[in-house]
Design a protein around this motif. Structure first.
Motif, PDB file in Angstrom:
ATOM      1  N   PHE A  54       0.806  -1.127   0.013  1.00  0.00           N
ATOM      2  CA  PHE A  54       0.032   0.125   0.121  1.00  0.00           C
ATOM      3  C   PHE A  54       0.790   1.234  -0.048  1.00  0.00           C
ATOM      4  N   ARG A  55       1.813   1.246   0.871  1.00  0.00           N
ATOM      5  CA  ARG A  55       2.811   2.372   1.068  1.00  0.00           C
ATOM      6  C   ARG A  55       3.561   2.526  -0.228  1.00  0.00           C
ATOM      7  N   ALA A  56       4.201   1.712  -0.760  1.00  0.00           N
ATOM      8  CA  ALA A  56       4.873   1.620  -2.051  1.00  0.00           C
ATOM      9  C   ALA A  56       4.103   1.935  -3.194  1.00  0.00           C
ATOM     10  N   PHE A  57       3.029   1.478  -3.225  1.00  0.00           N
ATOM     11  CA  PHE A  57       1.859   1.826  -4.520  1.00  0.00           C
ATOM     12  C   PHE A  57       1.632   3.547  -4.359  1.00  0.00           C
ATOM     13  N   PHE A  58       0.953   3.736  -3.136  1.00  0.00           N
ATOM     14  CA  PHE A  58       0.698   5.327  -3.235  1.00  0.00           C
ATOM     15  C   PHE A  58       1.747   6.405  -3.007  1.00  0.00           C
ATOM     16  N   ASP A  59       3.030   5.804  -2.624  1.00  0.00           N
ATOM     17  CA  ASP A  59       4.308   6.662  -2.812  1.00  0.00           C
ATOM     18  C   ASP A  59       4.619   6.882  -4.202  1.00  0.00           C
ATOM     19  N   TYR A  60       4.694   5.563  -5.022  1.00  0.00           N
ATOM     20  CA  TYR A  60       4.947   5.760  -6.496  1.00  0.00           C
ATOM     21  C   TYR A  60       3.788   6.727  -7.183  1.00  0.00           C
ATOM     22  N   HIS A  61       2.564   6.313  -6.854  1.00  0.00           N
ATOM     23  CA  HIS A  61       1.667   6.931  -7.487  1.00  0.00           C
ATOM     24  C   HIS A  61       1.541   8.512  -7.343  1.00  0.00           C
ATOM     25  N   ASP A  62       2.044   8.967  -6.382  1.00  0.00           N
ATOM     26  CA  ASP A  62       1.873  10.371  -5.794  1.00  0.00           C
ATOM     27  C   ASP A  62       3.052  11.087  -6.544  1.00  0.00           C
ATOM     28  N   ALA A  63       4.327  10.210  -6.828  1.00  0.00           N
ATOM     29  CA  ALA A  63       5.600  10.588  -7.356  1.00  0.00           C
ATOM     30  C   ALA A  63       5.171  10.895  -8.935  1.00  0.00           C
ATOM     31  N   LEU A  64       4.515  10.106  -9.351  1.00  0.00           N
ATOM     32  CA  LEU A  64       3.963  10.255 -10.753  1.00  0.00           C
ATOM     33  C   LEU A  64       3.123  11.130 -11.178  1.00  0.00           C
ATOM     34  N   MET A  65       2.137  11.192 -10.240  1.00  0.00           N
ATOM     35  CA  MET A  65       0.952  11.784 -10.732  1.00  0.00           C
ATOM     36  C   MET A  65       0.612  13.226  -9.983  1.00  0.00           C
ATOM     37  N   GLU A  66       1.455  13.786  -9.075  1.00  0.00           N
ATOM     38  CA  GLU A  66       1.303  14.840  -8.097  1.00  0.00           C
ATOM     39  C   GLU A  66       2.064  15.850  -8.648  1.00  0.00           C
ATOM     40  N   LYS A  67       2.940  15.791  -9.631  1.00  0.00           N
ATOM     41  CA  LYS A  67       3.961  16.841 -10.036  1.00  0.00           C
ATOM     42  C   LYS A  67       3.066  17.569 -11.168  1.00  0.00           C
ATOM     43  N   ASP A  68       3.665  18.743 -11.572  1.00  0.00           N
ATOM     44  CA  ASP A  68       3.138  19.236 -12.678  1.00  0.00           C
ATOM     45  C   ASP A  68       4.185  20.052 -13.464  1.00  0.00           C
ATOM     46  N   VAL A  69       5.278  19.210 -13.916  1.00  0.00           N
ATOM     47  CA  VAL A  69       6.213  19.597 -14.351  1.00  0.00           C
ATOM     48  C   VAL A  69       6.232  18.612 -15.722  1.00  0.00           C
ATOM     49  N   GLY A  70       6.572  19.034 -16.983  1.00  0.00           N
ATOM     50  CA  GLY A  70       6.783  18.220 -17.997  1.00  0.00           C
ATOM     51  C   GLY A  70       5.552  18.115 -18.739  1.00  0.00           C
ATOM     52  N   LEU A  71       4.496  17.659 -17.844  1.00  0.00           N
ATOM     53  CA  LEU A  71       3.143  17.108 -18.214  1.00  0.00           C
ATOM     54  C   LEU A  71       2.496  17.919 -17.154  1.00  0.00           C
TER      55      LEU A  71
END
Length: 192
Positions: free
Chosen positions: A48-65
């Motif tokens: 759960f922790r690994a999944f949502f940490d990676y999710h947030d690393a990919l989806m919660e930034k606003d750089v490039g995309l």
């Protein structure tokens, strides 16, 4: 809709490790409900922790995309993977982030006819190729993205989002997790 959200155990909130419980309650506070995928994954706290940490690393930034473009990738590739949960849940987030109540339906059906820019169409062409025919990706596909202004980091993000949500789609299929009812109207009708 069924009340069953997983073929596997779904722990009670008070039985979860404190950090997992707090993360779920924070999402509930923001959304007004707990997305089923959080509960479906909670029976394995380390994952759960690994999944949502990676999710947030990919989806919660606003750089490039943009955040909306990130959600576009999820909706289009999850539709190709026939993942109802991700199409509905991320379609809701996309409608909100793009401020367009039509966009998620268009992307889930045919991104080539959607109300998107040529740059976004190229992004989704690539994402869908990687998602459905990954072994056919060539240098020319990467170069086509560069022509539209995507740099190496943005191209990596497109690929990482495709890969992450391929896994997410398969876990949802494995567990038989349905989308929450509130997702269907989010971004279509005024909140409240």
């Amino acid at each position: 809709m069924t009340d069953k959200i997983s073929r596997f155990p779904v722990p009670e909130l008070d039985a979860l490790p404190e950090d997992v419980r707090e993360r779920i309650l924070a999402v509930q506070e923001r959304a007004g409900f707990v997305p089923n995928v959080f509960l479906m994954l909670a029976h394995r706290p380390a994952e759960f922790r690994a999944f949502f940490d990676y999710h947030d690393a990919l989806m919660e930034k606003d750089v490039g995309l943009s955040k909306a473009e990130r959600e576009m990738i999820v909706v289009a590739t999850s539709a190709a993977g026939q993942c109802l949960y991700c199409v509905i849940a991320h379609g809701a987030v996309l409608r909100i982030r793009a401020k367009n109540p039509r966009i998620a339906d268009q992307l889930a059906t045919n991104h080539r006819k959607a109300e998107i820019t040529p740059r976004q169409r190229a992004m989704l062409d690539f994402a869908l190729k990687l998602s459905t025919r990954g072994s056919e990706v060539e240098d020319a596909d990467i170069e086509a993205l560069r022509v539209h202004g995507f740099d190496d980091d943005a191209i990596w993000d497109i690929g990482a989002i495709v890969g992450f949500f391929a896994m997410s789609n398969r876990l949802v299929h494995l567990a038989g997790t349905p989308p929450n009812e509130p997702f269907y109207l989010m971004g279509r009708v005024p909140k409240g």
